[in-house]
Enzyme design. Structure first.
Site, PDB file in Angstrom:
ATOM      1  N   ARG A 151      -7.993  -2.709  -3.533  1.00 22.67           N
ATOM      2  CA  ARG A 151      -7.064  -3.472  -3.134  1.00 22.67           C
ATOM      3  C   ARG A 151      -7.560  -5.253  -3.187  1.00 22.67           C
ATOM      4  O   ARG A 151      -7.052  -5.884  -2.548  1.00 22.67           O
ATOM      5  CB  ARG A 151      -7.197  -3.489  -1.586  1.00 22.67           C
ATOM      6  CG  ARG A 151      -6.808  -2.084  -0.870  1.00 22.67           C
ATOM      7  CD  ARG A 151      -5.217  -2.023  -1.212  1.00 22.67           C
ATOM      8  NE  ARG A 151      -4.576  -0.800  -0.322  1.00 22.67           N
ATOM      9  CZ  ARG A 151      -4.764   0.501  -0.833  1.00 22.67           C
ATOM     10  NH1 ARG A 151      -5.022   0.553  -1.937  1.00 22.67           N
ATOM     11  NH2 ARG A 151      -4.231   1.463  -0.021  1.00 22.67           N
ATOM     12  N   SER A 226      -1.104   0.322   6.009  1.00 24.71           N
ATOM     13  CA  SER A 226      -2.612   0.136   6.597  1.00 24.71           C
ATOM     14  C   SER A 226      -2.871  -1.340   7.119  1.00 24.71           C
ATOM     15  O   SER A 226      -2.443  -2.353   6.504  1.00 24.71           O
ATOM     16  CB  SER A 226      -3.481   0.502   5.552  1.00 24.71           C
ATOM     17  OG  SER A 226      -3.372   1.828   5.378  1.00 24.71           O
ATOM     18  N   GLU A 320      -5.958  -5.726   6.334  1.00 24.43           N
ATOM     19  CA  GLU A 320      -5.336  -5.339   5.068  1.00 24.43           C
ATOM     20  C   GLU A 320      -4.401  -6.377   4.430  1.00 24.43           C
ATOM     21  O   GLU A 320      -4.070  -6.796   3.392  1.00 24.43           O
ATOM     22  CB  GLU A 320      -5.208  -3.968   4.607  1.00 24.43           C
ATOM     23  CG  GLU A 320      -4.923  -3.690   3.393  1.00 24.43           C
ATOM     24  CD  GLU A 320      -3.438  -3.493   2.730  1.00 24.43           C
ATOM     25  OE1 GLU A 320      -3.241  -3.256   1.527  1.00 24.43           O
ATOM     26  OE2 GLU A 320      -2.799  -3.725   3.747  1.00 24.43           O
TER      27      GLU A 320
HETATM   28  N1  EPU Z   1      -8.848   9.421   9.039  1.00 27.01           N
HETATM   29  C1  EPU Z   1      -9.182   9.611  10.432  1.00 27.01           C
HETATM   30  N2  EPU Z   1      -8.383   9.154  11.464  1.00 27.01           N
HETATM   31  C2  EPU Z   1      -7.168   8.767  11.118  1.00 27.01           C
HETATM   32  C3  EPU Z   1      -6.906   8.492   9.629  1.00 27.01           C
HETATM   33  C4  EPU Z   1      -7.672   8.669   8.688  1.00 27.01           C
HETATM   34  O1  EPU Z   1     -10.021  10.417  10.770  1.00 27.01           O
HETATM   35  O2  EPU Z   1      -6.188   8.311  12.024  1.00 27.01           O
HETATM   36  C5  EPU Z   1      -9.956   9.897   8.149  1.00 27.01           C
HETATM   37  C6  EPU Z   1      -9.656  11.382   7.715  1.00 27.01           C
HETATM   38  O3  EPU Z   1     -10.989  11.778   7.465  1.00 27.01           O
HETATM   39  C7  EPU Z   1      -8.635  11.365   6.593  1.00 27.01           C
HETATM   40  C8  EPU Z   1      -9.256  10.208   5.811  1.00 27.01           C
HETATM   41  O4  EPU Z   1      -9.643   9.316   7.030  1.00 27.01           O
HETATM   42  O5  EPU Z   1      -8.801  12.815   5.735  1.00 27.01           O
HETATM   43  C9  EPU Z   1      -8.032   9.667   4.981  1.00 27.01           C
HETATM   44  O6  EPU Z   1      -7.022   9.407   5.581  1.00 27.01           O
HETATM   45  P1  EPU Z   1      -5.617   9.346   4.861  1.00 27.01           P
HETATM   46  O7  EPU Z   1      -5.602  10.186   3.577  1.00 27.01           O
HETATM   47  O8  EPU Z   1      -4.650   9.286   5.837  1.00 27.01           O
HETATM   48  O9  EPU Z   1      -5.777   7.692   4.076  1.00 27.01           O
HETATM   49  P2  EPU Z   1      -6.366   6.225   4.664  1.00 27.01           P
HETATM   50  O10 EPU Z   1      -7.907   6.181   4.193  1.00 27.01           O
HETATM   51  O11 EPU Z   1      -6.090   6.356   6.274  1.00 27.01           O
HETATM   52  C10 EPU Z   1      -5.576   5.056   2.489  1.00 27.01           C
HETATM   53  C11 EPU Z   1      -4.701   3.806   2.162  1.00 27.01           C
HETATM   54  C12 EPU Z   1      -3.158   4.031   2.428  1.00 27.01           C
HETATM   55  C13 EPU Z   1      -2.639   5.390   1.491  1.00 27.01           C
HETATM   56  C14 EPU Z   1      -3.595   6.374   1.684  1.00 27.01           C
HETATM   57  C15 EPU Z   1      -3.331   7.605   0.885  1.00 27.01           C
HETATM   58  C16 EPU Z   1      -5.966   1.838   2.691  1.00 27.01           C
HETATM   59  C17 EPU Z   1      -6.297   0.740   3.550  1.00 27.01           C
HETATM   60  N3  EPU Z   1      -5.014   2.617   3.071  1.00 27.01           N
HETATM   61  O12 EPU Z   1      -5.366   5.381   4.056  1.00 27.01           O
HETATM   62  O13 EPU Z   1      -2.548   3.120   2.026  1.00 27.01           O
HETATM   63  O14 EPU Z   1      -1.405   5.682   1.862  1.00 27.01           O
HETATM   64  O15 EPU Z   1      -5.039   6.323   1.688  1.00 27.01           O
HETATM   65  O16 EPU Z   1      -4.060   7.495  -0.230  1.00 27.01           O
HETATM   66  O17 EPU Z   1      -6.869   2.163   1.535  1.00 27.01           O
HETATM   67  C18 EPU Z   1      -1.606   0.937   3.006  1.00 27.01           C
HETATM   68  O18 EPU Z   1      -2.552   0.319   2.203  1.00 27.01           O
HETATM   69  O19 EPU Z   1      -0.947   0.317   3.503  1.00 27.01           O
HETATM   70  C19 EPU Z   1      -1.618   2.256   2.843  1.00 27.01           C
HETATM   71  C20 EPU Z   1      -0.834   3.055   3.579  1.00 27.01           C
END
Ligand code: EPU
Length: 326
Positions: A151, A226, A320
């Site tokens: 990012r 995010s 972010e």
């Molecule tokens: N998790 C939780 N609780 C939650 C959300 C996530 O425990 O409410 C933990 C879980 O262990 C889950 C892990 O986090 O398995 C990963 O969650 P998720 O796949 O939903 O992804 P994220 O880390 O929450 C990131 C990006 C998203 C992107 C997703 C999928 C960032 C800041 N965000 O989210 O990007 O779509 O991965 O790759 O890196 C954005 O940047 O606006 C965005 C939506």
């Protein structure tokens, strides 16, 4: 995020030459500028923007090179990112299918190196054409000149942040399909639905389904995706974090990645309503604007979340989306 006041001027750029003209206009007026694509990841302040917003409406797509299974495609910066992904998937090109449904424009994609479900635009970037505000001329930047990270890039961080206005983006895509291991939630979806079609169009369909179930549609509910970044900690802090009960995933370089969504959820904040915002019950990283009308309310909601996570885990969350400041 549906916040923020008006801009003093908005200039739409529809031909590459107009980028320089827009900056010249701002300079003559003695006003600050702000480059804007779709605005999906940008938050406005209540007082508005006291300068010139330069909207990227440059359109067009062309194949610039085809060698064997690889193709280089150039998109103008004002194209809608998801249309570019659809274009590639329809032609069976792999490289950006996991980046389906990310809101915003093509020109904005390299700025924060958008990434999701195991792909990052940085992995397929060849070059960008940009207007260099410092040198006052068009230039070409190669992938290795972009300072690509999680990012963060040369476009949004450090001395050159804001220096380049992205006119076009060239990506190298390939015939073929994504290879395992797949990102957790994608693999889970494949297993649960016994998916066998891992073609670009197949993965696009799956990613759209995952996102639609998890992330609010910005046309229906106001959010900036995010709202917090995931946390990267230095290698020497990983053990200490684990000792505090925080799940840490090791990156290849030894540093650790902590899911900020997990931290927020573990603080009991998921689904909570704070100052007109709601912490999404599907993805705790996402803040949805339900009824807030001022930036002040956002700062209060943010302070509560950041403060609660810091008090419980000693980890400081970073925002972010970017804020429109002169
Ligand atoms: N998790 C939780 N609780 C939650 C959300 C996530 O425990 O409410 C933990 C879980 O262990 C889950 C892990 O986090 O398995 C990963 O969650 P998720 O796949 O939903 O992804 P994220 O880390 O929450 C990131 C990006 C998203 C992107 C997703 C999928 C960032 C800041 N965000 O989210 O990007 O779509 O991965 O790759 O890196 C954005 O940047 O606006 C965005 C939506």
């Amino acid at each position: 995020m549906r916040l923020g006041g008006p801009a003093r001027f908005v200039v739409s750029v529809r031909r590459p030459e107009e980028v320089a003209e827009a900056y010249q206009f701002a300079e003559e007026q003695g006003l600050p500028t702000w480059a804007l694509g779709g605005g999906a990841n940008t938050i406005g302040r209540d007082e508005g923007f006291p300068g010139v917003v330069i909207l990227n409406e440059l359109k067009g797509v062309e194949i610039v090179r085809e060698v064997g299974d690889a193709v280089q495609v150039k998109w103008m910066g004002g194209e809608v990112w998801d249309d570019a992904v659809a274009w590639a998937c329809e032609r069976d090109y792999t490289g950006i299918e996991a980046l389906s449904l990310i809101p915003g424009t093509v020109g904005a994609a390299p700025v924060q190196n958008i990434g999701a479900y195991g792909q990052e635009v940085g992995q397929v970037l060849v070059s960008v054409e940009a207007y260099d505000r410092r040198e006052r001329r068009m230039c070409m930047l190669r992938r290795d000149e972009m300072g690509l990270g999680y990012r963060r890039t040369r476009f949004n961080t450090g001395a050159d942040a804001g220096r380049f206005y992205i006119v076009s983006v060239t990506l190298e895509l390939k015939r073929g399909q994504m290879q395992p291991p797949f990102y957790n939630s994608l693999q889970r979806y494949i297993d649960e639905h016994q998916e066998t079609d891992l073609s670009p169009a197949g993965v696009r369909r799956m990613v759209c389904a995952i996102r639609e179930a998890k992330l609010p549609d910005p046309r229906k509910e106001a959010s900036a995706g995010s709202f917090f970044k995931n946390v990267i900690v230095p290698a020497e802090q990983v053990a200490e974090m684990e000792a505090r009960g925080i799940p840490v995933r090791r990156l290849e370089d030894g540093r650790g990645k902590i899911n900020s969504g997990w931290l927020i959820e573990a603080c009991g904040l998921k689904g909570q309503r704070l100052h007109g915002f709601r912490v999404s019950e599907q993805a705790a990283l996402v803040l949805i604007n339900e009824s807030a009308t001022s930036y002040l309310e956002l700062t209060m909601a943010r302070a509560e979340i950041v403060g609660t996570v810091e008090a419980k885990f000693g980890v400081r969350l970073e925002q972010e989306p970017v804020e429109m400041i002169a």
